[in-house]
Structure formats: structure tokens, C-alpha cells
Motif scaffolding. Structure first.
Motif, PDB file in Angstrom:
ATOM      1  N   GLN A 500       0.837  -1.200   0.000  1.00  0.00           N
ATOM      2  CA  GLN A 500       0.000   0.000   0.000  1.00  0.00           C
ATOM      3  C   GLN A 500       0.874   1.253   0.000  1.00  0.00           C
ATOM      4  O   GLN A 500       2.024   1.234   0.462  1.00  0.00           O
ATOM      5  N   ALA A 501       0.273   2.327  -0.520  1.00  0.00           N
ATOM      6  CA  ALA A 501       0.939   3.635  -0.514  1.00  0.00           C
ATOM      7  C   ALA A 501      -0.115   4.703  -0.319  1.00  0.00           C
ATOM      8  O   ALA A 501      -1.290   4.495  -0.637  1.00  0.00           O
ATOM      9  N   PHE A 502       0.333   5.878   0.194  1.00  0.00           N
ATOM     10  CA  PHE A 502      -0.645   6.931   0.494  1.00  0.00           C
ATOM     11  C   PHE A 502      -0.333   8.236  -0.236  1.00  0.00           C
ATOM     12  O   PHE A 502      -0.927   9.269   0.046  1.00  0.00           O
ATOM     13  N   GLY A 555      -8.515   6.814  -1.172  1.00  0.00           N
ATOM     14  CA  GLY A 555      -7.961   6.446   0.129  1.00  0.00           C
ATOM     15  C   GLY A 555      -6.593   5.834   0.039  1.00  0.00           C
ATOM     16  O   GLY A 555      -6.234   4.998   0.876  1.00  0.00           O
ATOM     17  N   GLY A 556      -5.820   6.180  -0.967  1.00  0.00           N
ATOM     18  CA  GLY A 556      -4.490   5.633  -1.104  1.00  0.00           C
ATOM     19  C   GLY A 556      -4.379   4.753  -2.328  1.00  0.00           C
ATOM     20  O   GLY A 556      -5.251   4.761  -3.218  1.00  0.00           O
ATOM     21  N   TYR A 557      -3.279   4.003  -2.404  1.00  0.00           N
ATOM     22  CA  TYR A 557      -2.975   3.211  -3.598  1.00  0.00           C
ATOM     23  C   TYR A 557      -2.575   1.795  -3.195  1.00  0.00           C
ATOM     24  O   TYR A 557      -2.066   1.552  -2.097  1.00  0.00           O
ATOM     25  N   LEU A 558      -2.796   0.884  -4.118  1.00  0.00           N
ATOM     26  CA  LEU A 558      -2.300  -0.476  -3.978  1.00  0.00           C
ATOM     27  C   LEU A 558      -1.426  -0.754  -5.190  1.00  0.00           C
ATOM     28  O   LEU A 558      -1.872  -0.645  -6.338  1.00  0.00           O
ATOM     29  N   VAL A 559      -0.157  -1.100  -4.919  1.00  0.00           N
ATOM     30  CA  VAL A 559       0.790  -1.419  -5.982  1.00  0.00           C
ATOM     31  C   VAL A 559       1.030  -2.928  -5.931  1.00  0.00           C
ATOM     32  O   VAL A 559       1.369  -3.475  -4.872  1.00  0.00           O
ATOM     33  N   GLU A 560       0.836  -3.603  -7.073  1.00  0.00           N
ATOM     34  CA  GLU A 560       0.975  -5.056  -7.107  1.00  0.00           C
ATOM     35  C   GLU A 560       1.846  -5.491  -8.274  1.00  0.00           C
ATOM     36  O   GLU A 560       1.898  -4.821  -9.317  1.00  0.00           O
ATOM     37  N   LYS A 561       2.502  -6.640  -8.078  1.00  0.00           N
ATOM     38  CA  LYS A 561       3.245  -7.242  -9.186  1.00  0.00           C
ATOM     39  C   LYS A 561       2.282  -7.600 -10.298  1.00  0.00           C
ATOM     40  O   LYS A 561       1.195  -8.115 -10.070  1.00  0.00           O
ATOM     41  N   MET A 562       2.695  -7.317 -11.524  1.00  0.00           N
ATOM     42  CA  MET A 562       1.896  -7.669 -12.696  1.00  0.00           C
ATOM     43  C   MET A 562       1.868  -9.193 -12.848  1.00  0.00           C
ATOM     44  O   MET A 562       2.899  -9.862 -12.718  1.00  0.00           O
TER      45      MET A 562
END
Length: 684
Positions: A500-502, A555-562
């Protein structure tokens, strides 16, 4: 379920009747059917009714009656039921309306129903708002109207909430031996399932048919299915509520909640209870179940003396789970010898008219066809009008069918394409000789499909008890995708590696930690794709930074592996049904959810074997199995992931309202699966 057994109510030796015109009709119907027990009219003013002494009240009766018909107004009904219960009566039919089924019209309807239940205590009651019952085995009727039944020695039981439909069904002239008809009205205390459980134990009952407007008692349905399996007496249901109009009519007419039709289908199938969609199909299926019970397979043979009829038979099987298998090699010489060279030997078989009017050759031809190992062997034959034609040769053909079935031991049915072309005396004789007298091609095919479906379920071990956990009260919350995936991963569901990131800059930093390429998602947004809150295949920090900056505030971000390209995409969902609770939905996922309408429903809990079978029923299964030489999907991993999701639903059944995993990406064989999006709504 009521405390006292229903035996006295269903098979009474003494009957008390309360009221005027309706009570008199009950006595008339008992007399016409030869009821041998005692009938006690109760009326405040009359001295006798139809030659029987009239009593003033319950306390004046010779003893507590086994059954009572209460045909008075709704408020007096409560008082009489209270007196009957206190006296130890076996049960009562409550004829009056104006209880919970009429709350929209009568403000006190619900309160009066509660008063009726309190008055009854542990004494069984049918209704209110129902006609009652007809026992054609013992000639005992708590029924205030005409009907079409007669005394019989054994047969089927038909139960319905609707009294008018019950009357219509008794008027059938199709050769179906009906032993009981019972109506339940709004099922204030005693449900259709309760009555069915009591009736199916009667050794004279062969099968049970239910016309259901709403399931209110899931445990009763499970109990009925278990008894039916144990006693080898099949149950078939006509469940209304497929259309919006039917659902609205159901709620207003019976105050029953119809529930989800698709979930009802899945639950009935799991329990081994057959389902049909029309009254004619219900009657024809009951005929087959009465004669033969469940079928050992879906295979059918058909003979007719017309190519047109053979084509109609073949077409009727399209889309149905039945089959017309090819003739066995050992059948061909015998059929060729008796039918001649001009007949094309196939199934369905047009045998032309070369053996017409010849009993011996017809018997030989039918016997050869019946020895092919099919579960059901049909001969199509429409009888001519009795008032204008001579049916002697048609009767001879029916005799040949009986003779062939007797000689081979095979199950046979004589099928009239039109119901009016199967005379009732012929149908009665056929049924008495173990030949199913079918009326209607489509109905016969449906009957075979349903009977084979029940047989297939009964051949498997009994199913696990259905998940029946009530929802707790509490405020509903929606989890973020990140939190939903964390919960599901803890239950064993594979999810992409994500952080997660904000802020956009933190999102870029998290992407560096994960390694490119990545997916960036905005959290707290319901429909991410439509809102531009999903960006795929980002290959450097600058791309992540720019994509995050372009997304709407959230409310923020979700970064995931492709995730690598999948073989196929599935959706796993669970929604709480008001009647059946939580069940699992599997289907084609991703963009194909609405496009393909490819889904199956799994009642819970579900075994891995059931999950595997459910996947195989999807159109998408062809891709997972390796369509046209393409790579196969990791089926074992998909089954394990779905089992993990099912386990999550079961463990959280009291608070979960909705689960949506879409898509579950099925990767090539050996590379697993990944749930790339998840949505959970639950009560706190």
C-alpha cells in the motif's frame, strides 16, 4: 415443526367439523368417498347435519377428535383451535383467511396469526387460508369442495400452498394415482416439508410432488430429502418465482419469501430433489417416479411409426440432460428381421407401419428395442377419438408394449404426443401394468431428465448439511481491496504480491521495492476501471508516479506485481440470499461476466469434488482444459483457491454479506492462480 405427530390429522378415525356450508360439504365429501370413521358436526344452533347429531361445542364431543375442519370466521377460528388443543385433538384445518397473508389489507392480520399459533400450542394445524386435505387411501377428507380423486390402494402425494391449484390437480385424467392432496395455505405453523415428511413414511406412498411458492424452512427441506433418499421415495418440486411477476404475486398472496430462483435450483439439485417448471411436467414426472422411481441413467430409446414423431422426439432432447444412444450391435439383426429392409435402424426409430396390426411382430420389435439397455424405452402412440373412431389396433399396440416389457423386464412408457390422445381408461390400465402412460413429448423428456438426475444424486454419498447461519445485526462495512486480500490470503487464497501507498511518490517507491512491471490501483473506489483507477503494466517509477497523480482522489494506492497472461479468468462470488443464506457462485470472470452469462451456483459447504464438477459445467472450462491445443490451466490450483474462498465464506457466515473475487486468473498448468481483485461487505 410441531411437537405432536401429524398422523392423526392426516389419517383420522374421528373428524369434527365446525361451521355451516363448508362444514356440511366436508361431510358430503367424506360420505362420497366412503369414510368409515365417525364425523361429529359442531354448530351452536343446528340439531343435526346430514343425519348426524350436532354438538354445541368442543366440550360436548364424545372425545377429542383426531382431526377437525374449522370453517368459521377468522376470530372464532382462534377460539375453536384453542379449545381443540386443550382437549387433545390430533390437529385442525383452518379454512378462514385474513391472517398474515392479508397484512396489506388487514392491519391485525399478523397479530391474529400469532394468536392462532398460541392457541394451537403443540397441536398441528394446516393453514390458515387453506382447504385442507384429501386422503384417498382411507377416504378421509377435510375438504369443503368438489374434487376429482377416488379411493386407491397406493399412489403419490401432492402438496401445495394453493387450494385452487390443488383442486385443478385432482381433476387430472392422465392415469396418475393420487393418494393424498394436502394444502398448507400460509404455513403459519406446519410447512409443506413437515407434511411431506409425515406422508412419505406411509408405505402406500410412492413419490411426493410439491407445488411451492416459497421456501421458509431450509432444515425441513433437508430433512425431507434425507428421508426420501433413505426410503427410496423421490420428491419433485414445482417452484414458482422465476419471473418478477411471479415473485410479486407470491409475496402478496402467501406472505412467503420466494428467494433466489438460481439458488433454489442449486439447493434442490444438491439435495436430490427434482425440479420442474409446469403443472403438466409435475404430473408426468410423478407418473414416472410412481412406476419406476429414479432412473439409473439418462439414456432413452424411442419408437414410433412416423418419421415426424421420431424427429420431434430427437428435437425435444436438445438442451436436456438425456440421450438417445445408438442401437447396440446385437439389436440390429433382430430388428432387421422383424421390420424389414426399408426401415432405417436408429434411435429414435421410425418403424413405419409394416408391423401395424400384427401383435406378434409388434411384440418382437418392441422387445428387440427394449433390450438395448436404456433406462427408459418409449413407444409413441396417439389414440384416436373414441366417439368417432375404432381404437382396436391401438389397443393391440398397447398390449404389445405390455407384453414386450414383461418379457424383457425393461421399463417402458407409452407416449401420446397430445394429452387428449391418451384416454384415461387406457392410461389407468397401462399404469397398473407398470407401463408409464405419458402425455406430451416435452413432459416425458423432462420426466426422464428429472428421474435420472435424482438417481445420479442418490448414487453419490449424502451431501454435507447446508450452511444455515443467520446473519448478525450490525452496521455494514466495505473493506478496501488491500484489506480484503489480506483476509483472503490468510485463508489460503493466492493473491498478487502487493504494497500500500498513500501518495504518488510513495507508490513509486513501493513499485521499486516490488520490481517492475506493476499494476497501480486506487483504493476506496468501487468501480476502478470505469473511474480510471486501474493502470496495468507500469514499467518504471516515473510511469507509476504519473499514473497515481492522474487518478481521482481516494484512500491511497495499492501497488501489485503484474501477473502473467492467464489461460482463463474466473469469478468467485457469494451473496446472502434471504431464504437460502450464503452460497458460492462460480463463473467466467473479467470482462466476460455479463457477456457470457456463464455461471454455476454451489451451496455451501462444498467439497473439492463438487467444486471440480462445478467448474466442468462452465463454458470457460474448455479454455482451462486446453482448448484446441492451447496451454492447459492450473485446474488443481483453481479448485484449491475456490475451496479456500468457500472456507472463508463458511467461517465468516454470520457477518459476511457479499464477497466478489473477480477475476481469479488461472495461469498455465503448474503456475497456480491469482486473485487480482477482491471485494468484501460484512457486518461489524
Amino acid at each position: 415443526m410441531t411437537s405432536r405427530p401429524l398422523d392423526r390429522l392426516l389419517r383420522p378415525q374421528t373428524i369434527a367439523v365446525f361451521g355451516g356450508r363448508e362444514a356440511r360439504r366436508v361431510i358430503e365429501q367424506c360420505d362420497r368417498m366412503g369414510f368409515s370413521g365417525e364425523i361429529w358436526p359442531v354448530h351452536p344452533k343446528l340439531d343435526e347435519v346430514l343425519g348426524r347429531r350436532c354438538y354445541r361445542s368442543v366440550s360436548d364431543l364424545p372425545s377429542a377428535p383426531d382431526a377437525a375442519f374449522v370453517g368459521v370466521n377468522r376470530t372464532l377460528t382462534v377460539d375453536i383451535v384453542r379449545s381443540l388443543s386443550a382437549a387433545g385433538a390430533g390437529g385442525a384445518v383452518c379454512y378462514a383467511s385474513g391472517f398474515s397473508e392479508a397484512t396489506a389489507e388487514l392491519g391485525d392480520g399478523a397479530d391474529l396469526q400469532q394468536a392462532l399459533l398460541a392457541a394451537a400450542g403443540d397441536m398441528p394445524i394446516l393453514g390458515p387460508n387453506c382447504y385442507g386435505l384429501i386422503n384417498g387411501l382411507d377416504g378421509a377428507l377435510l375438504w369443503p369442495d368438489q374434487h376429482g380423486m377416488k379411493r386407491i390402494e397406493y399412489g403419490v402425494a401432492i402438496l401445495t400452498q394453493s387450494s385452487n391449484i390443488a383442486i385443478n390437480l385432482t381433476m387430472q385424467a392422465r392415469g396418475l394415482p393420487i393418494a393424498y392432496v394436502v394444502t398448507a395455505g400460509n404455513q403459519a405453523q406446519t410447512s409443506l416439508a413437515d407434511v411431506a415428511c409425515a406422508l412419505i413414511d406411509d408405505p402406500r406412498i410412492t413419490a411426493v410432488g410439491l407445488h411451492v411458492e416459497g421456501f421458509g424452512d431450509l432444515s425441513g427441506l433437508e430433512r425431507l430429502a434425507a428421508i426420501a433418499r433413505r426410503l427410496k421415495k423421490p420428491v419433485v418440486v414445482l417452484k414458482v418465482g422465476r419471473s418478477e411477476q411471479a415473485r410479486h404475486a407470491t409475496v402478496s398472496h402467501t406472505a412467503s419469501l420466494a428467494g433466489s430462483d438460481a439458488v433454489a435450483d442449486a439447493v434442490l439439485a444438491r439435495l436430490g430433489i427434482g425440479r420442474v417448471q409446469s403443472l403438466p411436467a409435475l404430473l408426468e414426472t410423478l407418473k414416472l417416479l410412481h412406476v419406476a422411481g429414479p432412473l439409473p441413467s439418462h439414456s432413452i430409446s424411442s419408437m414410433s411409426c412416423s418419421g415426424g414423431e421420431a424427429s420431434l422426439m430427437a428435437d425435444a432432447a436438445v438442451g436436456r440432460n438425456v440421450e438417445f444412444p445408438a442401437l447396440e450391435p446385437q439389436q440390429l439383426p433382430r430388428l432387421r428381421r422383424v421390420l424389414g429392409e426399408m426401415v432405417a435402424l436408429s434411435n429414435p426409430l421410425d418403424y413405419h407401419t409394416f408391423v401395424w396390426g400384427d401383435f406378434e411382430r409388434q411384440t418382437e420389435a418392441f422387445s428387440a428395442m427394449f433390450e438395448g439397455g436404456c433406462a427408459l424405452n418409449l413407444v409413441v402412440l396417439d389414440f384416436p377419438r373414441g366417439d368417432r373412431c375404432d381404437a382396436a389396433e391401438w389397443v393391440m399396440t398397447a398390449d404389445a408394449v405390455i407384453a414386450a416389457a414383461t418379457a424383457t423386464g425393461a421399463l417402458a412408457g407409452l407416449l401420446a404426443t397430445l394429452p387428449e390422445n391418451m384416454p384415461e381408461p387406457v392410461a389407468d390400465r397401462l399404469m397398473a401394468n407398470g407401463i408409464v402412460a405419458f402425455s406430451g413429448i416435452d413432459e416425458a423428456i423432462i420426466a426422464a431428465e428429472v428421474a435420472a438426475g435424482i438417481g445420479k444424486v442418490w448414487d453419490r454419498p449424502p451431501p454435507l448439511p447446508l450452511l444455515d447461519v443467520p446473519s448478525i445485526d450490525g452496521e455494514i462495512e466495505t473493506l478496501t481491496e488491500a484489506d480484503a486480500k489480506t483476509e483472503l490470503a490468510a485463508c489460503g487464497l493466492p493473491v498478487p504480491w502487493g504494497l500500500q501507498a498513500f501518495s504518488p511518490r510513495e507508490a513509486a517507491e513501493q513499485a521499486e521495492r516490488l520490481g517492475f512491471p506493476v499494476v497501480l490501483k486506487g483504493l476506496g473506489i468501487a468501480h476502478k476501471t470505469e473511474a480510471g483507477a486501474v493502470v496495468l503494466n507500469l514499467r518504471d517509477s516515473e510511469a507509476v508516479l504519473n499514473a497515481a497523480a492522474a487518478m481521482p482522489p481516494n484512500g491511497g494506492y495499492l501497488v501489485e506485481k503484474m501477473i502473467d497472461p492467464p489461460v482463463g479468468e474466473l469469478i468467485i462470488g457469494a451473496v446472502r440470499d434471504p431464504v437460502f443464506g450464503l452460497s458460492l457462485t462460480l463463473g467466467a470472470g473479467g470482462i466476460f461476466v455479463e457477456l457470457l452469462e456463464d455461471s454455476v451456483i454451489l451451496p455451501l459447504p462444498a467439497t473439492k469434488t463438487e467444486i471440480h464438477a462445478a467448474i466442468s459445467r462452465l463454458k470457460l472450462a474448455k479454455l482451462i482444459y486446453g482448448y484446441r491445443g492451447r496451454a492447459k490451466g492450473d485446474l488443481d490450483a483453481a479448485v484449491a483457491a475456490i475451496a479456500a474462498a468457500a472456507n472463508y465464506v463458511v467461517m465468516n457466515a454470520s457477518c459476511l454479506e457479499e464477497l466478489d473475487i473477480n477475476p481469479l486468473m488461472v495461469l498455465p498448468e503448474g503456475r497456480g492462480v491469482a486473485a487480482v481483485d477482491a471485494f468484501i461487505r460484512r457486518r461489524r
